[in-house]
Design a protein around this motif. Sequence first.
Motif, PDB file in Angstrom:
ATOM      1  N   THR A 170       5.043  -2.429  -4.877  1.00 53.23           N
ATOM      2  CA  THR A 170       4.132  -1.968  -3.572  1.00 53.23           C
ATOM      3  C   THR A 170       2.960  -2.596  -3.487  1.00 53.23           C
ATOM      4  O   THR A 170       2.557  -3.404  -4.293  1.00 53.23           O
ATOM      5  CB  THR A 170       3.892  -0.469  -3.789  1.00 53.23           C
ATOM      6  OG1 THR A 170       3.149  -0.193  -4.988  1.00 53.23           O
ATOM      7  CG2 THR A 170       5.296   0.657  -4.164  1.00 53.23           C
ATOM      8  N   ARG A 171       2.561  -2.311  -2.224  1.00 54.15           N
ATOM      9  CA  ARG A 171       1.224  -3.190  -1.919  1.00 54.15           C
ATOM     10  C   ARG A 171       0.052  -1.955  -1.317  1.00 54.15           C
ATOM     11  O   ARG A 171       0.702  -1.009  -0.719  1.00 54.15           O
ATOM     12  CB  ARG A 171       1.454  -3.940  -0.823  1.00 54.15           C
ATOM     13  CG  ARG A 171       0.259  -4.750  -0.238  1.00 54.15           C
ATOM     14  CD  ARG A 171       0.174  -5.955  -0.815  1.00 54.15           C
ATOM     15  NE  ARG A 171      -0.747  -7.113  -0.404  1.00 54.15           N
ATOM     16  CZ  ARG A 171      -2.175  -7.389  -0.692  1.00 54.15           C
ATOM     17  NH1 ARG A 171      -2.392  -6.558  -2.014  1.00 54.15           N
ATOM     18  NH2 ARG A 171      -2.969  -8.053  -0.248  1.00 54.15           N
ATOM     19  N   LEU A 172      -1.019  -2.414  -1.672  1.00 51.57           N
ATOM     20  CA  LEU A 172      -2.313  -1.239  -1.271  1.00 51.57           C
ATOM     21  C   LEU A 172      -2.127  -1.170   0.282  1.00 51.57           C
ATOM     22  O   LEU A 172      -1.778  -1.878   1.075  1.00 51.57           O
ATOM     23  CB  LEU A 172      -3.548  -1.533  -1.720  1.00 51.57           C
ATOM     24  CG  LEU A 172      -4.083  -1.789  -2.868  1.00 51.57           C
ATOM     25  CD1 LEU A 172      -5.546  -1.954  -3.148  1.00 51.57           C
ATOM     26  CD2 LEU A 172      -3.881  -0.178  -3.799  1.00 51.57           C
ATOM     27  N   ALA A 173      -2.514   0.362   0.739  1.00 45.40           N
ATOM     28  CA  ALA A 173      -2.587   0.477   2.185  1.00 45.40           C
ATOM     29  C   ALA A 173      -3.696  -0.152   2.627  1.00 45.40           C
ATOM     30  O   ALA A 173      -4.693  -0.101   2.058  1.00 45.40           O
ATOM     31  CB  ALA A 173      -2.429   1.972   2.401  1.00 45.40           C
ATOM     32  N   PRO A 177     -11.447   2.003   6.758  1.00 45.45           N
ATOM     33  CA  PRO A 177     -12.255   2.570   5.809  1.00 45.45           C
ATOM     34  C   PRO A 177     -12.759   4.009   6.108  1.00 45.45           C
ATOM     35  O   PRO A 177     -13.034   4.236   7.498  1.00 45.45           O
ATOM     36  CB  PRO A 177     -13.550   1.539   5.684  1.00 45.45           C
ATOM     37  CG  PRO A 177     -13.492   0.993   7.105  1.00 45.45           C
ATOM     38  CD  PRO A 177     -12.255   0.817   7.566  1.00 45.45           C
ATOM     39  N   VAL A 178     -12.547   4.670   5.148  1.00 44.35           N
ATOM     40  CA  VAL A 178     -13.036   6.209   5.432  1.00 44.35           C
ATOM     41  C   VAL A 178     -14.594   6.194   5.658  1.00 44.35           C
ATOM     42  O   VAL A 178     -15.432   5.523   4.937  1.00 44.35           O
ATOM     43  CB  VAL A 178     -12.943   6.877   4.013  1.00 44.35           C
ATOM     44  CG1 VAL A 178     -13.213   8.397   4.197  1.00 44.35           C
ATOM     45  CG2 VAL A 178     -11.277   6.982   3.680  1.00 44.35           C
ATOM     46  N   GLY A 179     -14.805   6.865   6.579  1.00 41.29           N
ATOM     47  CA  GLY A 179     -16.426   6.909   7.021  1.00 41.29           C
ATOM     48  C   GLY A 179     -16.595   5.805   7.979  1.00 41.29           C
ATOM     49  O   GLY A 179     -17.841   5.884   8.464  1.00 41.29           O
ATOM     50  N   GLY A 180     -15.768   4.766   8.226  1.00 36.36           N
ATOM     51  CA  GLY A 180     -16.053   3.616   9.175  1.00 36.36           C
ATOM     52  C   GLY A 180     -15.720   4.277  10.408  1.00 36.36           C
ATOM     53  O   GLY A 180     -15.367   5.296  10.919  1.00 36.36           O
ATOM     54  N   TYR A 184     -16.710  -0.535  15.114  1.00 31.78           N
ATOM     55  CA  TYR A 184     -16.946  -1.423  14.276  1.00 31.78           C
ATOM     56  C   TYR A 184     -15.769  -2.259  13.630  1.00 31.78           C
ATOM     57  O   TYR A 184     -15.955  -3.169  12.947  1.00 31.78           O
ATOM     58  CB  TYR A 184     -18.013  -1.161  13.323  1.00 31.78           C
ATOM     59  CG  TYR A 184     -19.216  -0.627  13.862  1.00 31.78           C
ATOM     60  CD1 TYR A 184     -19.946  -1.254  14.902  1.00 31.78           C
ATOM     61  CD2 TYR A 184     -19.750   0.616  13.527  1.00 31.78           C
ATOM     62  CE1 TYR A 184     -20.910  -0.890  15.522  1.00 31.78           C
ATOM     63  CE2 TYR A 184     -20.772   0.962  13.900  1.00 31.78           C
ATOM     64  CZ  TYR A 184     -21.572   0.375  15.244  1.00 31.78           C
ATOM     65  OH  TYR A 184     -22.944   0.848  15.918  1.00 31.78           O
ATOM     66  N   ALA A 185     -14.728  -1.610  13.653  1.00 32.12           N
ATOM     67  CA  ALA A 185     -13.440  -2.144  13.065  1.00 32.12           C
ATOM     68  C   ALA A 185     -12.862  -3.397  13.463  1.00 32.12           C
ATOM     69  O   ALA A 185     -12.990  -3.477  14.857  1.00 32.12           O
ATOM     70  CB  ALA A 185     -12.328  -1.040  12.899  1.00 32.12           C
ATOM     71  N   LYS A 192      -3.597  -2.907  11.445  1.00 35.93           N
ATOM     72  CA  LYS A 192      -2.811  -2.103  10.328  1.00 35.93           C
ATOM     73  C   LYS A 192      -2.995  -0.931  10.382  1.00 35.93           C
ATOM     74  O   LYS A 192      -2.093  -0.087   9.975  1.00 35.93           O
ATOM     75  CB  LYS A 192      -3.575  -2.736   8.945  1.00 35.93           C
ATOM     76  CG  LYS A 192      -3.636  -4.303   8.904  1.00 35.93           C
ATOM     77  CD  LYS A 192      -2.387  -4.522   8.124  1.00 35.93           C
ATOM     78  CE  LYS A 192      -2.259  -6.118   7.694  1.00 35.93           C
ATOM     79  NZ  LYS A 192      -1.081  -6.501   7.025  1.00 35.93           N
ATOM     80  N   ALA A 193      -4.154  -0.167  10.859  1.00 39.30           N
ATOM     81  CA  ALA A 193      -4.250   1.146  10.803  1.00 39.30           C
ATOM     82  C   ALA A 193      -3.360   1.794  11.727  1.00 39.30           C
ATOM     83  O   ALA A 193      -2.591   3.106  11.690  1.00 39.30           O
ATOM     84  CB  ALA A 193      -5.738   1.692  11.198  1.00 39.30           C
ATOM     85  N   LEU A 194      -2.915   1.174  12.840  1.00 38.51           N
ATOM     86  CA  LEU A 194      -2.254   1.722  13.865  1.00 38.51           C
ATOM     87  C   LEU A 194      -0.489   1.753  13.424  1.00 38.51           C
ATOM     88  O   LEU A 194       0.072   2.471  13.441  1.00 38.51           O
ATOM     89  CB  LEU A 194      -2.244   0.600  15.050  1.00 38.51           C
ATOM     90  CG  LEU A 194      -1.798   1.544  16.523  1.00 38.51           C
ATOM     91  CD1 LEU A 194      -2.650   2.725  16.900  1.00 38.51           C
ATOM     92  CD2 LEU A 194      -1.860   0.207  17.391  1.00 38.51           C
ATOM     93  N   GLU A 195      -0.275   0.334  12.707  1.00 42.67           N
ATOM     94  CA  GLU A 195       0.902   0.263  12.237  1.00 42.67           C
ATOM     95  C   GLU A 195       1.407   1.193  11.088  1.00 42.67           C
ATOM     96  O   GLU A 195       2.567   1.721  10.902  1.00 42.67           O
ATOM     97  CB  GLU A 195       0.793  -1.299  11.683  1.00 42.67           C
ATOM     98  CG  GLU A 195       2.303  -1.902  11.338  1.00 42.67           C
ATOM     99  CD  GLU A 195       2.111  -3.379  10.873  1.00 42.67           C
ATOM    100  OE1 GLU A 195       2.836  -4.081  11.315  1.00 42.67           O
ATOM    101  OE2 GLU A 195       1.385  -3.391   9.799  1.00 42.67           O
ATOM    102  N   ASN A 196       0.332   1.477  10.142  1.00 45.78           N
ATOM    103  CA  ASN A 196       0.738   2.204   9.035  1.00 45.78           C
ATOM    104  C   ASN A 196       0.098   3.635   9.393  1.00 45.78           C
ATOM    105  O   ASN A 196      -0.107   4.716   8.341  1.00 45.78           O
ATOM    106  CB  ASN A 196      -0.083   1.754   7.745  1.00 45.78           C
ATOM    107  CG  ASN A 196       0.199   0.509   7.611  1.00 45.78           C
ATOM    108  OD1 ASN A 196       1.313   0.104   7.616  1.00 45.78           O
ATOM    109  ND2 ASN A 196      -0.820  -0.254   7.105  1.00 45.78           N
ATOM    110  N   ARG A 197       0.246   4.375  10.862  1.00 50.21           N
ATOM    111  CA  ARG A 197      -0.171   5.546  10.913  1.00 50.21           C
ATOM    112  C   ARG A 197       0.566   6.319  10.195  1.00 50.21           C
ATOM    113  O   ARG A 197       1.889   6.438  10.193  1.00 50.21           O
ATOM    114  CB  ARG A 197      -0.266   5.784  12.558  1.00 50.21           C
ATOM    115  CG  ARG A 197       1.221   5.757  13.201  1.00 50.21           C
ATOM    116  CD  ARG A 197       1.107   5.603  14.744  1.00 50.21           C
ATOM    117  NE  ARG A 197       2.039   5.410  15.221  1.00 50.21           N
ATOM    118  CZ  ARG A 197       2.862   4.296  15.538  1.00 50.21           C
ATOM    119  NH1 ARG A 197       2.190   3.199  15.216  1.00 50.21           N
ATOM    120  NH2 ARG A 197       3.845   4.380  16.350  1.00 50.21           N
ATOM    121  N   ASN A 198       0.124   7.602   9.989  1.00 50.60           N
ATOM    122  CA  ASN A 198       0.840   8.887   9.263  1.00 50.60           C
ATOM    123  C   ASN A 198       1.129   9.929  10.190  1.00 50.60           C
ATOM    124  O   ASN A 198       0.186  10.303  10.856  1.00 50.60           O
ATOM    125  CB  ASN A 198       0.109   9.181   7.872  1.00 50.60           C
ATOM    126  CG  ASN A 198      -0.051   8.276   6.986  1.00 50.60           C
ATOM    127  OD1 ASN A 198       1.158   7.784   6.745  1.00 50.60           O
ATOM    128  ND2 ASN A 198      -1.125   7.733   6.763  1.00 50.60           N
TER     129      ASN A 198
END
Lengths: 200, 200
Positions: A170-173, A177-180, A184-185, A192-198
């Motif tokens: 496996t690879r880290l998600a 960043p939490v609190g980000g 500023y991203a 990546k955040a969009l692609e890996n959305r839950n």
Amino acid sequence: MAEHDALPLVVLTEQFAKLPGIGMKSAARLAYHVMSMDAEEVEEFAQALLNAKRTVHYCRICENLTDQELCPVCDDPTRDHTTICVVEQPKDIAAFERTGEFHGVYHVLHGLISPLRGVLPDDLRIRSLVARVQQGQVQEVIMATNPTVEGDATAAYIAQLLTPLGVKVTRLAFGLPVGGMLEYADEVTLYKALENRNIM
Amino acid sequence: MAEHDALPLVVLTEQFAKLPGIGMKSAARLAYHVMSMDAEEVEEFAQALLNAKRTVHYCRICENLTDQELCPVCDDPTRDHTTICVVEQPKDIAAFERTGEFHGVYHVLHGLISPLRGVLPDDLRIRSLVARVQQGQVQEVIMATNPTVEGDATAAYIAQLLTPLGVKVTRLAFGLPVGGMLEYADEVTLYKALENRNIM
């Protein structure tokens, strides 16, 4: 440091300047500081250097730095020895240990594959990782190299070696960043955040 | 550095962290770096530390750091030994030597008078300066301490001691730095530049 400086001070300055992130000016400042230290303090410093280099070596199992035969993590029977977290450097382990959420063991590569810098797979501690997996008890290998080109490439290379051995790799998600703050991203992180959305 | 780190590495990190300007994070990075150095390189580093501390001491005349009996400046018969430039630290000498315009000798105080930090006149190398002047050959003493409250106070204190001995005591000129812009000069510098204006 110049011709009017005492030679042993110049030599010491050059030694400090060899360390990463220390330029000639800082090195000179550190050398002058050593002159103001007690002789016993300087002896302790020199001894700490020699002692660390002489007694610290790689853990027989995970390649982390240790002064024992096994590092404390590999030597701990309460850790989950079926899950290996693969990191680039020994200091990456500290980050995971601080979370208190990882109960498996580690494997330190001591670098990333980088053909441009002349670092090839054989220069890293990959063979010992493959050997650990071949022993058959490992169920999951988490690739925790940095989300950089070299980190991703190294993770992909190792995954290719390990997957045929029947282990889950496996690879880290990656994501925000939490609190980000969204604004500023950078684009890749946001993608990546969009692609890996839950699902909520 | 934490409990899973090898103790000799923690000790080395603490030694690095004692140096000025090096925090715990940088210290840990330096300690890890030492692990990646060759054993001979580490030996050289440790030896440079011990050697500098053991062989470098204060020049018998000017209190600058040297590994000889006299520093190269005091030992140089072509220098003007009747003019002494008084500085706070050994590294201040390098700045004057770089100008190539000062041909006199130096005296290093190794600090500034600062009652708040517990540094009193007797903690500095002032007595040896007075003794040099008392020998009678010195004609001018240039106070070259920094233009700070403590630098000015120390210069004033020493001037008070030396003037009765019949020696000329001078202070560095303060004004606009060459190449500096009027609009960026602070008020005190500008006031000094105005006060010390010269006829063109």
